[in-house]
Design an enzyme around this catalytic site. Structure first.
Site, PDB file in Angstrom:
ATOM      1  N   GLN A 167       9.092  -6.829   5.080  1.00 41.94           N
ATOM      2  CA  GLN A 167       9.658  -7.714   4.064  1.00 41.94           C
ATOM      3  C   GLN A 167       9.568  -7.094   2.667  1.00 41.94           C
ATOM      4  O   GLN A 167       9.387  -7.797   1.668  1.00 41.94           O
ATOM      5  CB  GLN A 167       8.963  -9.081   4.095  1.00 41.94           C
ATOM      6  CG  GLN A 167       9.414  -9.952   5.258  1.00 41.94           C
ATOM      7  CD  GLN A 167      10.912 -10.247   5.225  1.00 41.94           C
ATOM      8  OE1 GLN A 167      11.515 -10.368   4.152  1.00 41.94           O
ATOM      9  NE2 GLN A 167      11.524 -10.351   6.392  1.00 41.94           N
ATOM     10  N   SER A 168       9.707  -5.789   2.577  1.00 35.33           N
ATOM     11  CA  SER A 168       9.593  -5.112   1.283  1.00 35.33           C
ATOM     12  C   SER A 168      10.718  -5.505   0.322  1.00 35.33           C
ATOM     13  O   SER A 168      11.907  -5.355   0.630  1.00 35.33           O
ATOM     14  CB  SER A 168       9.640  -3.602   1.522  1.00 35.33           C
ATOM     15  OG  SER A 168       9.868  -2.918   0.300  1.00 35.33           O
ATOM     16  N   ASN A 169      10.317  -5.981  -0.864  1.00 35.40           N
ATOM     17  CA  ASN A 169      11.294  -6.263  -1.915  1.00 35.40           C
ATOM     18  C   ASN A 169      11.831  -4.966  -2.511  1.00 35.40           C
ATOM     19  O   ASN A 169      12.984  -4.888  -2.931  1.00 35.40           O
ATOM     20  CB  ASN A 169      10.639  -7.071  -3.043  1.00 35.40           C
ATOM     21  CG  ASN A 169      10.082  -8.388  -2.550  1.00 35.40           C
ATOM     22  OD1 ASN A 169      10.813  -9.188  -1.995  1.00 35.40           O
ATOM     23  ND2 ASN A 169       8.798  -8.597  -2.737  1.00 35.40           N
TER      24      ASN A 169
END
Ligand code: PLP
Length: 329
Positions: free
Chosen positions: A74-76
């Site tokens: 879920q890396s921004n």
């Protein structure tokens, strides 16, 4: 100071600076302001957009046609890199920790909408698998450019020196000064850049980075990594400053059970900010950092005499992937 560095235009700046009067009243505490870097405009926004303007500028100047970066599922940072690459016509490869879920959600869904090449790396969420991928892409005749984990190198930090200058000009126009700036700190360039900006402008503000991850960066303890990055960034822009560990406030009281593990602290902060101000925080970073701010007010570390700036670094697209952890049904 930063004028000679190549820069790609990716976001809309300045981001708004607003006052959170209802949250402040709710806490019976300090004046609270918020810097809205969740509204940078690229790919649903966030602090990585600022860093990527300098990093992508460098990639283009070096003739790259492909970019590679790494992160958690879920890396921004990966989502904003994907958006930036698409807008500049670059091929994008993401090396993500974990394994492919049956249904993409949140940031991963957006990575796919942007048409990235995704490589699943199991436990290696910090880019351990990148060197092999670079060789493979070179053999295919591509010109890959590696973007560091979290966009945290000197170029990423330079963007936050500039961001600090942006904030300073806004707060002067509004005739306010901050006793504290509170933000989520996780790969270091936001923190390093703000430290350097605070020193250059002599604002003497207490910068409190809320530590998000238990870990270290490149085998160096995280606090030392931030200090090193602030020093190498000062050298890059020829600013004559030298920091030591004593110059840094990295508050690790709110790490809880580690990166991406959601507890009561984050849930309360997300609900309180949404329900009093209409502003969405994220479960991993800004929820934890705002939880820290709330706790610091309740425990008297921040008093009603203070004026606090909360730097909203983005991340809300991850909310959709954390419905269960947030007990939202
Ligand atoms: C990456 C990120 C941070 C941390 O910034 P660093 O410069 O990596 O320390 C904070 N908040 C959000 C939402 C992020 O995506």
């Amino acid at each position: 100071m930063t004028d000679n560095l190549p820069k790609a235009s990716l976001g809309y700046f300045p981001t708004p600076l607003i006052e959170l009067t209802r949250l402040s009243a709710k806490l019976g505490g300090p004046k609270i302001y918020m810097k809205r870097d969740d509204n940078t405009g690229l790919a649903l926004g966030g602090n990585k957009t600022r860093k990527l303007e300098y990093i992508m500028g460098d990639a283009l100047a070096k003739g790259a046609d492909t970019v590679i970066t790494a992160g958690a599922i879920q890396s921004n940072h990966c989502r904003q890199t994907a958006g930036a690459a698409a807008s500049l016509g670059l091929e994008c490869h993401l090396v993500l920790g974990g394994k492919e879920p049956t249904r993409p959600q949140g940031n991963l869904l957006l990575d796919k909408v942007y048409g990235c090449h995704i490589h699943w790396a199991g436990k290696n969420r910090k880019g351990e698998d990148i060197p092999a991928l670079v060789e493979q892409l070179k053999a295919e005749g591509k010109k890959p450019y590696v973007i560091p984990y979290g966009g945290s190198n000197e170029l990423g930090a330079v963007a936050f020196v500039e961001a600090y200058e942006e904030l300073d000009s806004q707060r002067r126009d509004m005739n306010v000064s901050f006793t504290h700036i509170i933000f989520a700190s996780s790969s270091g360039a936001t923190h390093a850049g703000l430290m350097l900006g605070n020193r250059i402008l002599e604002t003497n503000c207490q910068l409190v980075g809320i530590n998000i991850d238990k870990g270290e960066m490149d085998k160096v303890p995280f606090d030392q990594h931030i200090v090193n990055l602030a020093n190498s960034t000062a050298r890059l822009i020829e600013a004559d400053y030298q920091f030591t560990a004593n110059d840094l406030i990295l508050n690790s009281n709110y790490v809880g059970d580690g990166y991406g593990v959601i507890g009561e602290l984050e849930k309360e902060a997300i609900a309180m900010t949404a329900q009093n101000e209409g502003i969405l925080l994220d479960p991993v970073y800004t929820g934890r950092a705002m939880g820290g701010l709330i706790d610091m007010v309740r425990t008297g570390q921040i008093t009603s005499e203070d004026t606090v700036l909360f730097w909203h670094t983005g991340g809300a697209p991850a909310l959709f992937a954390y419905a269960e952890d947030l007990d939202i049904r």
